[in-house]
Design a protein around this motif. Structure first.
Motif: not given
Length: 484
Positions: A78, A157-158, A161, A204, A207-208, A275
């Motif tokens: 991350y 989000c994938k 990311r 990041a 999405s995290k 992912v």
């Protein structure tokens, strides 16, 4: 009725105490008419190694997290913002962690060279002004990025990311390239690198948050994030120590670039695997296409039953990067996935009204509707949570616009998406000669309604493991209409 007399040696109390992982940690037994309770503890078979791991894994692991948590954590890292700069936090996978740390050191060394460290003619003021320029551009880019794409970060989000890592690695390459450029161009390159790092931080971080909420099963989101920080801390420390030893031996330009490209390739590949390992339970546009394609296949072939894909099955087939709003029909037997059209959900009502006003110069399949036909369209969707209109032009893929009504639930949005996919895939089946666009929408809406009831589609979605209450179809801040 008199109570049954218990035998003297029979246990009247038998209680087992378990932890979050369902492991028995204590047993409480008391015999009938006994004045004491016998407490016994199972032999500790976990050992020192397990005790250490418990400091880095969520309490109750693996029962407290989803099944894809460990595989994702093995690969991912991350980026985070510290003091206005992006810092790459790493997690459990040593190879990926070390590659990120060493690549970051090479990039940092290049930045220091770019701002004049070691150059007697360099001015501290110039270095300060360059730092201010980088910070300013980075923060402006953060605001714009969050404003324009903030609503799509959770549904996709994938994708974001992985995109965050692409931004971050691109910034590293630009930073390493900067010392070889003239000073005037070097400033622009470092400014672009700072902007990419800022975009990385937004993508990041957001999405995290979505992925952490997905992994946490028992309301342990805060504790899961805390353990993630512990993982990142220990591996970051090991990565920096190893990187300090390695980077001292990388002195030539060729060695620097060869090492950087190798490390960044490892970094991106491991994050891609991460992912891909995640099985999201919400239905965004791409996952809705995959799941609903099996509905259409069963309905088209008049199958008596219907088996929907599970989140795990969908994750193995979905793409990380997919065109926004695409309606894609999948034929799993033939291995085909054809683009049928495009659908835009949550659009303003003006978007639909423009289709009634516009004069199209192309040869159309159906006559362009006129404004006096708009009430007929409202009548078609009077009992629905959405209003949909399509623009079908010969030689072009159709476009569908979905206006969402006030108070609509996610089921209504899913039904609207299914209606668009059904219409663009099977609308010609049973079409009468001279059928207008609105008449075709009414017919296909009724057929979709029958399909939902016959196969209990929403019930099957929940039984397959999907979360149909959380919305993930809208990737932009949409509007709602209130019909009086």
């Amino acid at each position: 009725m008199a109570p049954t007399k218990k035998k003297k040696n029979e246990f009247a109390i038998n209680i087992k105490e378990i932890d979050e992982s369902k492991n028995v940690v204590a047993t409480y037994n008391a015999a009938y008419e006994s004045e004491g309770i016998l407490v016994s503890y199972p032999e500790n078979k976990s050992g020192f190694g397990r005790t250490v791991l418990n400091a880095f894994l969520p309490a109750g692991y693996p029962h407290s997290v989803t099944s894809d948590y460990l595989e994702y954590q093995v690969y991912v890292s991350y980026p985070r913002i510290v003091g206005g700069k992006t810092v790459l936090n790493t997690s459990q996978d040593s190879l990926q962690a070390f590659s990120s740390s060493i690549a970051g050191m090479l990039s940092s060394r290049a930045v220091l060279e770019g701002i004049g460290v070691g150059d007697s003619q360099a001015s501290p003021t110039q270095a300060l002004l360059l730092s201010v320029l980088q910070e300013s551009l980075g923060r402006i880019a953060t605001i714009i990025f969050a404003h324009r794409l903030g609503s799509s970060l959770e549904p996709e989000c994938k994708m974001y990311r992985l995109l965050a890592d692409i931004f971050n690695d691109s910034a590293m390459i630009l930073a390493c390239l900067s010392p070889a450029l003239p000073k005037s161009l070097r400033v622009a390159v470092l400014a672009v690198a700072s902007t990419l790092r800022s975009l990385c931080g937004v993508a990041a971080g957001s999405s995290k948050a979505s992925l952490s909420a997905h992994f946490a099963k028992v309301g342990n989101l805060g504790e899961l994030n805390a353990k993630d920080s512990s993982q990142e801390t220990i591996i970051s420390l090991l990565g920096m120590l190893t990187g300090s030893l390695v980077i001292s031996h990388i002195t030539t330009k060729f060695a620097t670039w060869a090492t950087l490209i190798l490390l960044l390739s490892i970094h991106l590949f491991t994050n891609y695997l991460a992912v891909r390992a995640v099985s999201m339970r919400t239905l965004n546009r791409q996952r809705a296409n995959l799941v609903f394609s099996s509905c259409l296949h069963a309905f088209k072939n008049k199958d008596s039953g219907m088996k929907l894909l599970s989140p795990e099955e969908v994750s193995r087939q979905e793409r990380i990067f997919e065109k926004d709003g695409v309606l894609r029909s999948y034929d799993f037997r033939l291995g085909r996935n054809d683009i049928r059209g495009y659908c835009y959900i949550g659009v303003p009502l003006q978007k639909i009204l423009s289709l009634f006003h516009r004069r199209v110069l192309h040869v159309e399949i159906s006559p362009s509707p006129r404004l006096f036909e708009f009430p007929a369209l409202l009548e078609v969707y009077k009992n629905e949570g959405y209003i949909m209109m399509c623009n079908i032009i010969a030689g072009m893929r159709p476009e569908y616009y979905i206006v969402v009504k006030e108070g609509a639930e996610n089921r209504d949005l899913l039904k609207g998406w299914l209606h668009a996919l059904y219409h663009t895939t099977l609308w010609a089946v049973g079409r009468k000669e001279g059928e207008s666009v609105i008449e075709g929408l009414e017919r296909t809406r009724e057929e979709v309604e029958g399909m939902l009831e016959s196969y209990d589609v929403f019930g099957e979605l929940e039984r397959a493991g999907w979360d149909i209450k959380t919305g993930a179809l809208e990737t932009r801040s949409g509007t709602r209409v209130r019909i009086g």
